[in-house]
Design a protein around this motif. Structure first.
Motif: not given
Length: 426
Positions: A226, A228, A230-231, A244, A275, A277, A284-287, A320
């Motif tokens: 994971n 993390r 910042t957008s 990310a 991840g 949007t 801001e997030h990716v798996d 990140c």
């Protein structure tokens, strides 16, 4: 093998094939095999948490998935008391025959299916003969339906024989995610076994061919990552974000650059990422889901450590943070030549077997190695054998199937090998 057992093999395998369940969700499959074990009659039957410590499980799926398959099993008529025993995804079973003085012999078979939608095209035997998977999303695309059939039929054949000793059959969940071997190996049922047989169908070996003992299975690990960041607005203020996805891209390039190791081969792969949007948003997030393998357990540990380090370093480079979790893993374990020789000699007398290979490299990974290592550490012998089958396409494909002649071959080979070590040893 007695004729009544032989006559049931195809029907049992096809029944199991119709309803494959994923790892730690094999509620109906466990209930079905429990039904068969109780019909056979054994001295001890342990189901789910009676067979192992649930805390030792690996790669446990999300609760909502477990609950979905739990309710499906209830709808298919699985007994409520048995479902209660398996609640939380504690599937699988261990069956024990105690037949007087003699060695303690283990047999391990795996029971789970895969998330592959089975082909319904003409020419695919399960579709043509109406035993195709009914779930719409899962399939026995690796032959575990044949493995369960072997385990049950061998248990019954030994129960009706003059076997003297203790037979322990492990019906192991969650092999495909390397989650079930560890708890089975840590359980008291795996302690002090003199011999252990593990078995697989096919693996590019044709019908009539037997491999008495595989060598060089790759140690492996599954890692979830994971990242993390910042957008920020990608057009107005990209400098305010920590991307990310950019960190992930750097990590992937770095992971595939892990240096080779002088003590054995390594394999790494990043198999799934998710991840972000929108195109105008700094993610801001990716798996990510990745794996590392090695020719030895030590070399795998090197590759795993490097893989995790490179994800963490790439994340830090881009401002990140990365969290890596090892979801499951399995060690290397080689077959003992002395026990493989028993299998090879037995195979020579099995009707329908025309080629016997004393050994072959495996080239993939298997969590039966946990049980093999446990038995070997306790002073016993273990072998992982392959019963060949003509499969029209590769394992893990929508049109995989087995040649049902191999059902007879497997039961005869396992039964006679168990009787051989019980009577004469290796």
């Amino acid at each position: 093998m007695p004729d009544p057992i032989r006559e049931r093999l195809t029907g049992l395998r096809r029944d199991l094939h119709r309803y494959p369940e994923p790892g730690w969700c094999e509620f109906w499959t466990t209930a079905r095999l429990v039904e068969e074990v109780e019909r056979i009659g054994v001295d001890e039957l342990a189901v789910g948490p009676e067979a192992y410590d649930p805390e030792d499980r690996m790669a446990i799926p999300p609760e909502d998935r477990i609950e979905e398959w739990f309710e499906r099993a209830r709808e298919r008529g699985v007994d409520d008391d048995l479902l209660t025993t398996m609640a939380g995804g504690n599937t699988g079973a261990v069956a024990v025959l105690d037949r007087g003085d003699g060695p303690a012999v283990g047999l391990r078979v795996d029971i789970d299916g895969l998330f592959i939608e089975e082909s319904g095209e003409p020419g695919h035997l399960p579709a043509d003969e109406e035993f195709r998977s009914e779930t719409g999303e899962t399939m026995h695309a690796c032959g575990h339906d044949a493995h369960v059939t072997w385990g049950l039929a061998t248990l019954e054949a030994i129960a009706e024989s003059d076997f003297s000793g203790r037979l322990v059959v492990f019906f192991q969940p969650a092999e495909e995610v390397s989650g079930g071997g560890h708890p089975m190996a840590e359980s008291p049922y795996c302690a002090d076994l003199d011999y252990l047989f593990a078995v697989h169908v096919g693996l590019d070996h044709p019908t009539g061919e037997v491999v008495a003992g595989i060598q060089k299975p790759l140690a492996m690990c599954h890692v979830d990552v994971n990242i993390r960041g910042t957008s920020a607005h990608a057009g107005k203020a990209p400098e305010e974000g920590n991307n990310a996805i950019h960190a992930l891209g750097t990590a992937i390039e770095s992971v595939y650059g892990i240096p080779r190791h002088s003590e054995g081969m390594t394999r790494v792969n990043v198999g799934r990422v998710e991840g972000g949007t929108a195109s105008n948003v700094i993610a801001e997030h990716v798996d990510a889901v990745a794996e590392a393998r090695g020719e030895t357990t030590e070399v795998m540990e090197y590759a795993k450590s490097e893989l995790i380090h490179r994800f963490e370093t790439a994340a830090e480079l881009h401002g990140c943070e990365a969290d890596a979790t090892v979801e499951s893993e399995s060690p290397r374990a080689d077959s003992d030549p002395e026990l493989a020789e028993v299998v090879a000699q037995t195979a020579e007398g099995v009707d329908g077997v025309d080629t016997v290979l004393p050994a072959a490299d495996f080239g993939a990974s298997e969590d039966a190695t946990f049980l093999m290592n446990r038995v070997q550490a306790d002073g016993g012998l273990a072998t992982y054998l392959v019963v060949g089958t003509d499969h029209p396409t590769s394992h893990h494909t929508p049109t995989f199937d087995v040649d049902e002649r191999s059902l007879d071959h497997g039961v005869d080979l396992l039964t006679e090998s168990i009787l051989a070590v019980a009577e004469d040893g290796p």
